[in-house]
Write a protein that holds these residues in place. Sequence first.
Motif, PDB file in Angstrom:
ATOM      1  N   UNK A  33      12.948   4.187  43.958  1.00 22.07           N
ATOM      2  CA  UNK A  33      13.418   5.497  43.506  1.00 22.07           C
ATOM      3  C   UNK A  33      13.550   6.417  44.726  1.00 22.07           C
ATOM      4  N   UNK A  34      14.687   7.094  44.840  1.00 24.37           N
ATOM      5  CA  UNK A  34      14.910   7.980  45.984  1.00 24.37           C
ATOM      6  C   UNK A  34      14.987   9.433  45.516  1.00 24.37           C
ATOM      7  N   UNK A  35      14.243  10.304  46.184  1.00 26.83           N
ATOM      8  CA  UNK A  35      14.281  11.745  45.893  1.00 26.83           C
ATOM      9  C   UNK A  35      14.796  12.474  47.126  1.00 26.83           C
ATOM     10  N   UNK A  36      15.612  13.508  46.896  1.00 26.12           N
ATOM     11  CA  UNK A  36      16.179  14.274  48.016  1.00 26.12           C
ATOM     12  C   UNK A  36      15.412  15.581  48.191  1.00 26.12           C
ATOM     13  N   UNK A  37      15.065  15.884  49.447  1.00 19.40           N
ATOM     14  CA  UNK A  37      14.427  17.164  49.764  1.00 19.40           C
ATOM     15  C   UNK A  37      15.305  17.874  50.799  1.00 19.40           C
TER      16      UNK A  37
END
Length: 307
Positions: A33-37
């Motif tokens: 799972x990839x989250x963008x900050x």
Amino acid sequence: MKTVVVGTRRSGLAKTQTLQLIESLKKKNPDVNFEVKEIVTKGDRIVDRQLSKVGGKGLFVKEIEHALKVGDIDMAVHSLKDVPSELPEGFKLSAVPIREDRRDAFLSNDNIPFKELPAGAIVGTSSLRRAAQLQELRDDITVNWVRGNIDTRIQKMRDGEYDAIILAAAGLKRMGWSDDIVTEYFDPEEFVPAVAQGALGVEIRDDDREVHEILSTIHDEVTATETTAERTFLKRMDGSCQVPIGASAQFVDDEIYLTGLIMSEDGNEKYLVKKSNDDPVALGNLVADEMEKMGAKEIIDEINKNK
């Protein structure tokens, strides 16, 4: 499910290219799972001055590297041309995906080709490298500074502030602009692009083996080798965005050919060297050696001293 937090600048282009990279990663790593900050950098905050007058090196990466260091993010997606040729201790470039178009794109009102612009025409760019090459090719035009995202710059041209502008072809393509908007693309052998133009670099903590393994699925060895040659040349010449410097490396059969460029800011002095080798680091140093023999380093030292 493993979650990887991805750091990016807040600009439209930075976010778009980060999301495109994540899509490639998801295809190869469906169980991650990839989250963008989003992170605002010093270069993003300074919108009223030429970047070359504010320091140059690391303007778009330092805040992102801090987030990486303290563990707020696990990887950072950069335009590789913004990344200093030497990384701080504790970090490494884990992956360099396949390169987008490296060329500079020339856009003009009424699609007038560069050579046919009337004398006195105003061309907008925020790059000393582009400005120097433009002035060398046409000393009868005016080169004016322009900042802002792609849409803003194009609108300024259409509003008549500029007769033409120059943008990176890669940015236009990543943002979905069609070729129709481009009057012409400059040949990278004749109008030398920025070091690593069109390439992305993904930076991680150098001890993070798990994220490095995930990123290995999108790494492109050809792009990595070409940009290593270019960045080696940049590092040796102590170049930054305060100096008109460019480089373009390409494979021909099993040899890598590197064209290096250094110019004075007014475009009156030009040093162009092309060499080949099968080792990218040796090649970058070869071109730098030749530049130093020709006296090009003196231009850089003088510019750096004055800045």
